[in-house]
Design a protein around this motif. Structure first.
Motif, short mmCIF file in Angstrom:
data_model
loop_
_atom_site.label_atom_id
_atom_site.label_comp_id
_atom_site.label_asym_id
_atom_site.label_seq_id
_atom_site.Cartn_x
_atom_site.Cartn_y
_atom_site.Cartn_z
N ILE A 72 -63.81 -38.17 6.21
CA ILE A 72 -64.33 -38.41 4.87
C ILE A 72 -63.25 -38.18 3.81
N GLU A 104 -70.61 -39.84 4.64
CA GLU A 104 -70.64 -38.39 4.47
C GLU A 104 -71.85 -37.76 5.17
N ALA A 109 -68.22 -37.25 9.75
CA ALA A 109 -67.58 -37.20 8.42
C ALA A 109 -66.57 -36.07 8.29
N ASN A 110 -66.95 -34.88 8.73
CA ASN A 110 -66.09 -33.70 8.54
C ASN A 110 -65.30 -33.33 9.79
#
Length: 382
Positions: A72, A104, A109-110
């Motif tokens: 992201i 997200e 995403a992370n």
């Protein structure tokens, strides 16, 4: 005190870390200093194996430095870079931020981009089928751009989207079928418009007979018109605060085009020029009171009021006029490539996808044409 392994030189035991350490060089940094890297392990053998692999990767140019940048973070950087470089309009930037939100919300995403595998992407894409195909397309495109940038930055060696058939999924939702006015409904609309005095009439007629988008018509300037063509070079758009503004370019690069002025279009333009109100932006159409831009929703509201009063069709809105133009072109037998250019579509596939339902209606008709041609030329089974 660190102890070096015999004959190994760069492998030693660190009493401070209570681990074995291996040090090696990966070229030089941007500032010219030697770029030293380290690996760690609980045994000398473990470190030696890590060192051997790292040195082999360096030799084969497949070594990558550890990096914790997440998917992201890199995707947001791409969107912001496009905005800063003025590659996208405020409205496109706003839509891109929505795409970022969809990404997200996903499990990947992370995740550090170096750790994302093809299966992770496939699992995420399974969750986006609840959105429309147009939204899925934007998500898939941004993911592709993000992994390509990761390769350019040497964060990763291979693009995981190219493995295990990471394909763009299809939406669970049915694509909205193109709705256009029938011939009778179009005739009724024209009849109703002929009785009206509104300044929106010529705007509506231009959409109906050129296939231009409402934003393109409202952004037309006097110098966009000559004796032979209308030059479509900009459109209405929205800024970051969702306010309608006059953009400085078209929706896409292919939307920038010229439209031949035929007899019907000339008549509409002549009436528009005769009714023209001078304004600071040199627009063909402007608000008669404020001399400012006319907003698309104002024309839409007018169409809705007309429809409510005269019952022209089940529904009536700006974009329906563009679809009506395209449908009439298909009915008239216009070459699909020519139509695609007139509409300013990104490519011919966009036109085929958008008007697939309209084209399907003419399949039998086209078969009949072939039968007639074969019969005329006496082509038959003997």
């Amino acid at each position: 005190m660190a102890k070096r392994g015999n004959g190994e030189g760069t492998i030693y035991y660190s009493e401070k870390l209570n681990k074995w350490v291996g040090q090696f060089t990966v070229g030089r940094k941007v500032n010219g200093k030697i770029n030293r890297k380290s690996v760690y392990g609980n045994t000398r053998k473990e470190v030696k194996e890590k060192m051997t692999k790292a040195l082999a990767d360096i030799q084969s140019k497949t070594y990558i430095e550890k990096n914790d940048i997440t998917l992201i973070e890199l995707a947001k950087e791409i969107v912001e870079d496009k905005k800063d470089a003025n590659e996208i309009s405020s409205n496109t930037y706003k839509r891109a931020t929505y795409t970022l939100k969809y990404i997200e919300n996903g499990d990947i995403a992370n995740m550090p981009i170096q750790k994302i595998k093809a299966k992770d992407i496939k699992d995420y894409l399974k969750t986006v089928t609840i959105y429309a195909n147009s939204t899925i397309e934007k998500i898939y495109q941004l993911l592709g751009q993000t992994f390509r940038r990761a390769i350019e930055r040497d964060y990763i060696i291979k693009n995981p989207m190219l493995f295990e058939e990471v394909k763009k999924p299809k939406s669970d939702k049915l694509d909205r079928e193109v709705v256009s006015l029938s011939i009778e409904e179009e005739k009724k609309l024209l009849e109703v418009l002929s009785t009206q005095k509104s300044s929106y009439i010529n705007i509506i007629l231009l959409m109906l007979f050129t296939g231009m988008r409402i934003g393109e018509v409202l952004a037309m300037k006097l110098n966009d018109i000559d004796n032979n063509y209308i030059y479509v070079s900009q459109t209405m758009t929205r800024d970051e605060n969702d306010k309608t503004i006059l953009g400085n370019k078209t929706k896409t690069s292919k939307s920038k085009r010229s439209i031949t002025i035929n007899t019907t279009i000339k008549e509409i333009l002549d009436k528009s020029l005769n009714a023209h109100i001078k304004n600071n932006q040199n627009l063909l159409f402007c608000d008669k009171n404020t001399k400012e831009i006319i907003k698309p929703h104002e024309v839409n509201s007018y169409l809705s009021r007309l429809n409510k009063k005269y019952s022209i069709a089940n529904n009536l809105h700006n974009h329906m006029l563009r679809h009506t133009y395209a449908t009439r072109c298909i009915e008239a037998g216009m070459n699909i490539k020519v139509l695609s250019k007139k509409l300013g579509h990104k490519n011919i596939q966009t036109t085929l996808n958008t008007y697939a339902s309209v084209l399907d209606k003419f399949e039998i008709q086209e078969d009949e044409k072939l039968e007639e041609y074969l019969l005329k030329n006496n082509i038959k089974i003997s």
